[in-house]
Design a protein around this motif. Sequence first.
Motif, PDB file in Angstrom:
ATOM      1  N   ILE A  31       0.844  -1.198   0.000  1.00 32.81           N
ATOM      2  CA  ILE A  31       0.000   0.000   0.000  1.00 32.81           C
ATOM      3  C   ILE A  31       0.881   1.250   0.000  1.00 32.81           C
ATOM      4  CG2 ILE A  31      -1.743   1.289   1.291  1.00 32.81           C
ATOM      5  CD1 ILE A  31      -2.675  -1.365   2.501  1.00 32.81           C
ATOM      6  N   GLU A  32       0.686   2.110  -0.982  1.00 32.90           N
ATOM      7  CA  GLU A  32       1.493   3.323  -1.123  1.00 32.90           C
ATOM      8  C   GLU A  32       0.588   4.543  -1.189  1.00 32.90           C
ATOM      9  OE1 GLU A  32       3.881   6.251  -1.383  1.00 32.90           O
ATOM     10  OE2 GLU A  32       4.749   4.252  -1.089  1.00 32.90           O
ATOM     11  N   ALA A  33       0.886   5.555  -0.359  1.00 37.55           N
ATOM     12  CA  ALA A  33       0.050   6.754  -0.304  1.00 37.55           C
ATOM     13  C   ALA A  33       0.213   7.640  -1.534  1.00 37.55           C
ATOM     14  CB  ALA A  33       0.365   7.555   0.956  1.00 37.55           C
ATOM     15  N   GLU A  34       1.410   7.630  -2.130  1.00 36.02           N
ATOM     16  CA  GLU A  34       1.688   8.531  -3.239  1.00 36.02           C
ATOM     17  C   GLU A  34       1.333   7.890  -4.589  1.00 36.02           C
ATOM     18  OE1 GLU A  34       2.332  11.499  -2.529  1.00 36.02           O
ATOM     19  OE2 GLU A  34       2.989  11.321  -0.448  1.00 36.02           O
ATOM     20  N   LEU A 164       0.257  -4.117  -5.764  1.00 36.49           N
ATOM     21  CA  LEU A 164       0.669  -2.759  -5.404  1.00 36.49           C
ATOM     22  C   LEU A 164      -0.494  -1.808  -5.647  1.00 36.49           C
ATOM     23  CD1 LEU A 164       2.697  -0.471  -4.742  1.00 36.49           C
ATOM     24  CD2 LEU A 164       3.420  -0.566  -7.153  1.00 36.49           C
ATOM     25  N   HIS A 165      -0.862  -1.055  -4.622  1.00 38.16           N
ATOM     26  CA  HIS A 165      -1.924  -0.051  -4.742  1.00 38.16           C
ATOM     27  C   HIS A 165      -1.334   1.308  -4.376  1.00 38.16           C
ATOM     28  CE1 HIS A 165      -5.565  -2.630  -5.264  1.00 38.16           C
ATOM     29  NE2 HIS A 165      -4.727  -3.533  -4.787  1.00 38.16           N
ATOM     30  N   CYS A 166      -1.193   2.185  -5.390  1.00 39.43           N
ATOM     31  CA  CYS A 166      -0.738   3.553  -5.158  1.00 39.43           C
ATOM     32  C   CYS A 166      -1.946   4.470  -4.941  1.00 39.43           C
ATOM     33  CB  CYS A 166       0.105   4.032  -6.325  1.00 39.43           C
ATOM     34  SG  CYS A 166       1.663   3.135  -6.515  1.00 39.43           S
ATOM     35  N   ASN A 167      -1.669   5.727  -4.584  1.00 35.93           N
ATOM     36  CA  ASN A 167      -2.736   6.678  -4.258  1.00 35.93           C
ATOM     37  C   ASN A 167      -3.680   6.090  -3.202  1.00 35.93           C
ATOM     38  OD1 ASN A 167      -2.059   8.847  -6.083  1.00 35.93           O
ATOM     39  ND2 ASN A 167      -2.722   7.492  -7.748  1.00 35.93           N
ATOM     40  N   SER A 168      -3.107   5.382  -2.245  1.00 33.94           N
ATOM     41  CA  SER A 168      -3.919   4.659  -1.252  1.00 33.94           C
ATOM     42  C   SER A 168      -3.404   4.951   0.156  1.00 33.94           C
ATOM     43  CB  SER A 168      -3.885   3.155  -1.533  1.00 33.94           C
ATOM     44  OG  SER A 168      -4.423   2.867  -2.793  1.00 33.94           O
ATOM     45  N   ARG A 169      -3.600   6.174   0.590  1.00 32.38           N
ATOM     46  CA  ARG A 169      -3.198   6.528   1.955  1.00 32.38           C
ATOM     47  C   ARG A 169      -4.058   5.762   2.953  1.00 32.38           C
ATOM     48  NH1 ARG A 169       0.076  10.257   3.735  1.00 32.38           N
ATOM     49  NH2 ARG A 169       0.179  11.186   1.636  1.00 32.38           N
ATOM     50  N   ALA A 184      -7.819   1.898   2.764  1.00 33.67           N
ATOM     51  CA  ALA A 184      -6.743   2.755   2.267  1.00 33.67           C
ATOM     52  C   ALA A 184      -7.107   3.222   0.867  1.00 33.67           C
ATOM     53  CB  ALA A 184      -5.424   1.997   2.242  1.00 33.67           C
ATOM     54  N   GLY A 185      -7.288   4.528   0.682  1.00 34.69           N
ATOM     55  CA  GLY A 185      -7.764   5.025  -0.593  1.00 34.69           C
ATOM     56  C   GLY A 185      -9.118   4.420  -0.891  1.00 34.69           C
ATOM     57  N   SER A 186      -9.254   3.814  -2.063  1.00 32.42           N
ATOM     58  CA  SER A 186     -10.509   3.137  -2.406  1.00 32.42           C
ATOM     59  C   SER A 186     -10.475   1.657  -2.061  1.00 32.42           C
ATOM     60  CB  SER A 186     -10.782   3.303  -3.912  1.00 32.42           C
ATOM     61  OG  SER A 186      -9.735   2.717  -4.670  1.00 32.42           O
ATOM     62  N   LEU A 187      -9.412   1.225  -1.403  1.00 32.23           N
ATOM     63  CA  LEU A 187      -9.196  -0.183  -1.107  1.00 32.23           C
ATOM     64  C   LEU A 187      -9.799  -0.557   0.243  1.00 32.23           C
ATOM     65  CD1 LEU A 187      -7.566  -2.829  -1.890  1.00 32.23           C
ATOM     66  CD2 LEU A 187      -5.696  -1.855  -0.535  1.00 32.23           C
TER      67      LEU A 187
END
Length: 369
Positions: A31-34, A164-169, A184-187
């Motif tokens: 999970i990646e916020a950026e 890998l899920h980006c844009n997932s703060r 996290a994000g839309s996840l």
Amino acid sequence: MSDFDFAIIGAGIAGASLAAQLSARHKILLIEAEAHPGYHSTGRSAAFWVECYGGPGVQPLTTASGPFLAMPPADFHDGPLMHRRGALHIGTAEHLSLADNMLAEFAASGVHIEHIDRRAVAAVVPGLRENWTHGLWEPACCDIDVAALHGAYLRQAKRHGTQLHCNSRLHTAKWHSGTWQISAGSLNCSANIIINAAGAWADAVAQITQVGSLGIQPYRRTISQLAVSPQVPAELPLVIGLDGSFYFKPDTGGRLWLSPHDETATPACDAAPDEIDVAMAIDRLQQVVDWDIRRVERKWAGLRSFAPDRLPVIGRDGAHDAFFWFAGQGGFGIQTAPAAAQLAASLLDADIAAPQGVDAAVYAPARFH
């Protein structure tokens, strides 16, 4: 049943390397916020491997990582990920005791460091001012291809099925019925264990999960790229002040990378360079060499995050066995990545061997309780 065995928060060098280590045997969520992995610290590294950097407590991880970086497996990366440069730690007469202390600290470590005199120092640093009289030569220092290393870890993790899920703060993570329920994000998903590889945001992740924070503090580090005259020779070593007040190394095209080795405490953020720090670095450089500074071509800042004792934190949280810390790598997360990831993986999967010469207890979160 949970959706994933491990949910790793953060896809910088820490999270990516551990995902690659675990993914062949486990179902991994990264999970990646950026928008892109490695945006904050990994992508802004000065990119060197120096065995004594970080002190004796970090050195075993750096040393154990060396063989992998020098000759990675063929299915990981085609060719070496680091190339020899050499490091020169320099000082004036007032820094002689620092040189002696450094030699004593690493005397039993197997790290090759030798004392050299003023003449030998001046032979490799053109334009060196007269008062710089002492040097410690560390010949094994190398440049690391950070982008290639990080990219290879992400590719290996992906080949083994890591998602890998980006844009997932991370919004929420709640422990319920033996699993983590994660938003996290839309996840929205579940995982057996959360691995906190969030760098500067490590304490914030711990607070979201209601696991107690450890006091991991981000610090800003500034680097600038300079055009100087005469041009910097390509064979110049990494030059580090014995007092920790600067380092510089050559870049392509005769340019110079320069840092005042600053550590300014800051909240976790998208760090930006401060003009004062750039000016301070240039002033310190001009006290070392007589080069003409033509212009500042680029400048940037990254975050280095330290636990209170300035050692990495690797292991299960003392209060929550399903929360695993992989944080506090300071400015040495790149050069220790292979061994640190292997150590973490061995603590999470008993069938994975730990790196030789590394004591897991030194980095365990239990030391803070």
